[in-house]
Motif scaffolding. Structure first.
Motif, PDB file in Angstrom:
ATOM      1  N   ARG A 111      12.120   6.779  18.919  1.00 35.71           N
ATOM      2  CA  ARG A 111      12.218   7.831  17.915  1.00 35.71           C
ATOM      3  C   ARG A 111      11.063   7.662  16.926  1.00 35.71           C
ATOM      4  O   ARG A 111      10.909   6.613  16.307  1.00 35.71           O
ATOM      5  N   LEU A 112      10.232   8.689  16.774  1.00 38.44           N
ATOM      6  CA  LEU A 112       9.160   8.664  15.772  1.00 38.44           C
ATOM      7  C   LEU A 112       9.312   9.930  14.922  1.00 38.44           C
ATOM      8  O   LEU A 112       8.911  11.012  15.344  1.00 38.44           O
ATOM      9  N   GLY A 113       9.954   9.816  13.787  1.00 39.74           N
ATOM     10  CA  GLY A 113      10.180  10.994  12.933  1.00 39.74           C
ATOM     11  C   GLY A 113      11.020  12.022  13.675  1.00 39.74           C
ATOM     12  O   GLY A 113      12.118  11.721  14.147  1.00 39.74           O
TER      13      GLY A 113
ATOM     14  N   GLU B  53      11.002  -3.429  14.808  1.00 39.69           N
ATOM     15  CA  GLU B  53      10.766  -2.172  14.081  1.00 39.69           C
ATOM     16  C   GLU B  53      10.095  -1.162  15.007  1.00 39.69           C
ATOM     17  O   GLU B  53       9.697  -1.494  16.133  1.00 39.69           O
ATOM     18  N   THR B  54       9.927   0.045  14.512  1.00 39.49           N
ATOM     19  CA  THR B  54       9.202   1.079  15.261  1.00 39.49           C
ATOM     20  C   THR B  54       8.297   1.847  14.289  1.00 39.49           C
ATOM     21  O   THR B  54       8.509   1.813  13.076  1.00 39.49           O
ATOM     22  N   GLY B  55       7.324   2.528  14.835  1.00 42.67           N
ATOM     23  CA  GLY B  55       6.448   3.332  13.980  1.00 42.67           C
ATOM     24  C   GLY B  55       5.286   3.882  14.788  1.00 42.67           C
ATOM     25  O   GLY B  55       4.971   3.392  15.875  1.00 42.67           O
ATOM     26  N   ASP B  56       4.640   4.903  14.218  1.00 41.25           N
ATOM     27  CA  ASP B  56       3.541   5.578  14.911  1.00 41.25           C
ATOM     28  C   ASP B  56       2.228   4.853  14.592  1.00 41.25           C
ATOM     29  O   ASP B  56       1.737   4.909  13.459  1.00 41.25           O
ATOM     30  N   CYS B  57       1.671   4.228  15.614  1.00 37.02           N
ATOM     31  CA  CYS B  57       0.464   3.402  15.458  1.00 37.02           C
ATOM     32  C   CYS B  57      -0.743   4.255  15.051  1.00 37.02           C
ATOM     33  O   CYS B  57      -1.576   3.824  14.242  1.00 37.02           O
ATOM     34  N   HIS B  58      -0.826   5.460  15.590  1.00 34.86           N
ATOM     35  CA  HIS B  58      -1.958   6.338  15.285  1.00 34.86           C
ATOM     36  C   HIS B  58      -1.919   6.760  13.808  1.00 34.86           C
ATOM     37  O   HIS B  58      -2.931   6.705  13.100  1.00 34.86           O
ATOM     38  N   ILE B  59      -0.734   7.134  13.333  1.00 33.98           N
ATOM     39  CA  ILE B  59      -0.619   7.538  11.928  1.00 33.98           C
ATOM     40  C   ILE B  59      -0.931   6.339  11.025  1.00 33.98           C
ATOM     41  O   ILE B  59      -1.682   6.436  10.055  1.00 33.98           O
ATOM     42  N   PHE B  60      -0.347   5.177  11.369  1.00 34.58           N
ATOM     43  CA  PHE B  60      -0.591   3.968  10.573  1.00 34.58           C
ATOM     44  C   PHE B  60      -2.088   3.676  10.465  1.00 34.58           C
ATOM     45  O   PHE B  60      -2.620   3.453   9.377  1.00 34.58           O
ATOM     46  N   THR B  61      -2.762   3.688  11.608  1.00 41.03           N
ATOM     47  CA  THR B  61      -4.183   3.308  11.621  1.00 41.03           C
ATOM     48  C   THR B  61      -5.007   4.315  10.812  1.00 41.03           C
ATOM     49  O   THR B  61      -5.921   3.941  10.074  1.00 41.03           O
ATOM     50  N   ASN B  62      -4.672   5.602  10.944  1.00 41.42           N
ATOM     51  CA  ASN B  62      -5.392   6.627  10.175  1.00 41.42           C
ATOM     52  C   ASN B  62      -5.180   6.449   8.673  1.00 41.42           C
ATOM     53  O   ASN B  62      -6.126   6.561   7.898  1.00 41.42           O
ATOM     54  N   ARG B  63      -3.936   6.158   8.289  1.00 43.79           N
ATOM     55  CA  ARG B  63      -3.664   6.023   6.842  1.00 43.79           C
ATOM     56  C   ARG B  63      -4.333   4.775   6.289  1.00 43.79           C
ATOM     57  O   ARG B  63      -4.858   4.788   5.175  1.00 43.79           O
ATOM     58  N   LEU B  64      -4.343   3.709   7.074  1.00 48.84           N
ATOM     59  CA  LEU B  64      -5.009   2.479   6.602  1.00 48.84           C
ATOM     60  C   LEU B  64      -6.525   2.708   6.553  1.00 48.84           C
ATOM     61  O   LEU B  64      -7.187   2.331   5.579  1.00 48.84           O
TER      62      LEU B  64
ATOM     63  N   LEU C  31       0.812  -1.225   0.000  1.00 52.29           N
ATOM     64  CA  LEU C  31       0.000   0.000   0.000  1.00 52.29           C
ATOM     65  C   LEU C  31       0.844   1.273   0.000  1.00 52.29           C
ATOM     66  O   LEU C  31       0.307   2.372  -0.077  1.00 52.29           O
ATOM     67  N   GLY C  32       2.168   1.120   0.142  1.00 51.31           N
ATOM     68  CA  GLY C  32       3.037   2.306   0.207  1.00 51.31           C
ATOM     69  C   GLY C  32       2.749   3.158   1.436  1.00 51.31           C
ATOM     70  O   GLY C  32       2.777   4.388   1.359  1.00 51.31           O
ATOM     71  N   LEU C  33       2.491   2.508   2.555  1.00 43.45           N
ATOM     72  CA  LEU C  33       2.155   3.247   3.784  1.00 43.45           C
ATOM     73  C   LEU C  33       3.397   3.825   4.445  1.00 43.45           C
ATOM     74  O   LEU C  33       4.428   3.155   4.532  1.00 43.45           O
ATOM     75  N   ASP C  34       3.249   5.046   4.943  1.00 49.53           N
ATOM     76  CA  ASP C  34       4.344   5.699   5.645  1.00 49.53           C
ATOM     77  C   ASP C  34       3.812   6.159   7.002  1.00 49.53           C
ATOM     78  O   ASP C  34       2.774   6.819   7.061  1.00 49.53           O
ATOM     79  N   TYR C  35       4.481   5.782   8.095  1.00 48.38           N
ATOM     80  CA  TYR C  35       3.963   6.126   9.422  1.00 48.38           C
ATOM     81  C   TYR C  35       5.124   6.370  10.400  1.00 48.38           C
ATOM     82  O   TYR C  35       5.092   5.898  11.522  1.00 48.38           O
ATOM     83  N   ASP C  36       6.113   7.138   9.940  1.00 51.78           N
ATOM     84  CA  ASP C  36       7.318   7.407  10.736  1.00 51.78           C
ATOM     85  C   ASP C  36       7.989   6.102  11.171  1.00 51.78           C
ATOM     86  O   ASP C  36       8.513   5.990  12.280  1.00 51.78           O
TER      87      ASP C  36
END
Ligand SMILES: Cc1cc2nc3c(=O)[nH]c(=O)nc-3n(C[C@H](O)[C@H](O)[C@H](O)COP(=O)(O)OP(=O)(O)OC[C@H]3O[C@@H](n4cnc5c(N)ncnc54)[C@H](O)[C@@H]3O)c2cc1C
Length: 419
Positions: free
Chosen positions: A304-306, A196-207, A126-131
């Motif tokens: 670290r998130l972004g 790995e690491t990443g922002d769960c809120h950004i991921f969920t919003n983008r999905l 999906l080309g998802l980006d979430y920091d």
């Protein structure tokens, strides 16, 4: 098939995605005005199959008593103990044997490993980006006792074939250069390079933003009040905007799932275990973490998130309460400023937050069927719901669709509690 998914946290949104991808008609319902506004909002950001371990472990009862009396306590228990807390705590203590620990851990690792791979595949598709970052996690030891105790964890990592690096002080600084300013505050660490690491809120919003184009009917600001049952099956979801009907129903309401199912005679052993986080902008790039660091002394994760640093942790047994006591924020800041002094802008708003981890006593989520034929569960992900969301979403979508499960579902369903 028309599937009603209840709950638009990371678990419900991932489930809705995999159901829609499999060709089902999906309705997704949440009481909030958008996705991931409760527990999935500001977690510590780790995708960490390597640390997928139950809290209920041999030796934990003694450690828990020590933790309760620490100044920056990782564990807090409200003295107003109620029946739900007592029942859950006793069930959790029964899981503290070596045999139960090994069994529970094997189930968690099976799901978490699969989930990390599903997340990577989904991100690519999906080309998802979430920091997100793929730079591993580092568990930092401040005492020799912690280093000695890590031998047990290392043996488990070897058993499960999880790659790891045992690091001395210089090795930790090579992995996390920002630690150079605090080199006297720790002795060594254990690094898991595949985490790995990443922002769960950004991921969920983008999905979630992609779901309408897949035909998903999303209903935010819609509170679920109950389930209607007819002739042994679920006949509809009662909401404050009317009854919603489908062929199958999936409950992904985290710690609120038990209350919905109790009137149907189903008991889910999920208790809300509160945690806290702060999020600060980076002030000095050279002093900031590059990935996730786990401060073993305080059980706090610094991620670290972004261009931000998220600091999260603590386990508080105090029921459904989202109060934000200043002393908990002080604990998070203490760990951050002790290990990464000068990294964060301490004068910026800290976005101090609390979330209720939906914890089962055996730390494994409840994914799959119930005794009611068209009712399914995806809840109870506890400390690792972000790590396990894609895997459990895909697994439950296959179970609902009657397809072969992508991993062995043994021990992941509700039936494990009735044995
Ligand atoms: C401090 C902290 C740090 C954490 N760190 C990590 C980490 O680093 N890595 C990791 O993997 N996990 C971590 N977790 C755990 C992870 O955040 C959770 O397991 C995960 O967010 C649970 O997702 P969920 O979708 O089940 O729950 P939620 O995100 O809470 O979703 C449930 C949804 O149900 C909705 N809902 C509830 N009741 C109703 C109702 N009656 N009507 C309509 N809607 C309703 C809510 O609005 C909510 O959107 C952490 C948790 C905390 C608290």
């Amino acid at each position: 098939m028309k599937v009603i998914v209840m709950g638009a946290g990371v678990v419900g949104v991932a489930s809705a995605y995999y159901l829609a991808e499999a060709g089902h008609e999906v309705v997704l319902i949440d009481r909030q005005p958008g996705p991931a506004l409760e527990t999935s909002f500001a977690n510590a950001g780790e995708i960490s199959p390597g640390y997928a371990s139950p809290w209920a472990a041999p030796g934990i009862p003694a450690k828990a008593i020590r933790w309760l009396f620490m100044r920056h306590a990782p564990l807090i228990i409200d003295p107003h103990i109620d029946m739900a807390m007592l029942r859950w705590t006793l069930a959790m203590l029964r899981n503290c044997t070596a045999a139960r620990y090994a069994l529970n851990k094997s189930r968690m690792v099976r799901l978490a490993d699969f989930s990390r791979d599903e997340l990577i595949a989904l991100r690519g598709r999906l080309g998802l980006d979430y920091d997100q970052r793929s730079r591993g996690t580092l568990q930092l030891f401040r005492t020799q006792k912690q280093i000695d105790a890590s031998a047990g964890d290392i043996a488990v990592l070897q058993d499960y074939g999880v790659p790891y690096d045992v690091l001395d002080r210089d090795g930790c600084i090579a992995a996390e250069p920002g630690l150079a300013a605090a080199r006297d505050h720790f002795l060594g660490g254990l690094r898991l390079p595949q985490d790995e690491t990443g922002d769960c809120h950004i991921f969920t919003n983008r999905l979630a933003a992609m779901l309408p184009a897949m035909g998903v009917d999303i209903r935010y600001d819609c509170a679920i009040e109950g389930l209607e049952k007819d002739e042994g099956r679920i006949a509809g979801v009662r909401t404050d905007a009317g009854v919603v009907r489908g062929d199958a129903y999936l409950v992904a309401l985290a710690a609120y799932s038990p209350a919905l199912l109790r009137p149907l005679g189903l008991r889910l052993p999920i208790y809300p275990v509160k945690g806290y986080s702060i999020t600060l902008p980076i002030a000095d790039e050279a002093r900031a973490p590059v990935s996730t660091l786990l401060d073993e002394s305080y059980k706090i994760a610094i991620t670290r998130l972004g261009d931000r640093i998220r600091v999260g942790g603590m386990a508080e047994l105090s029921g459904f309460n989202n109060a934000l006591p200043a002393r908990r924020e002080a604990t998070l800041r203490h760990s951050l400023n002790d290990l990464f002094p000068g990294a964060a802008d301490n004068h910026a708003p800290s976005h101090f937050w609390s979330g209720l981890r939906p914890m089962t006593p055996d730390a494994t989520p409840i994914v799959g069927a119930t005794p009611i034929p068209n009712l399914f569960l995806n809840a109870g992900h506890g400390t690792l719901g972000w790590t396990m969301a894609c895997g459990s979403g895909r697994l439950v979508a296959n179970i609902i669709g009657g397809e072969a499960p992508p991993i062995d579902p043994e021990g992941l369903g509700l039936s494990r509690y009735s044995r």
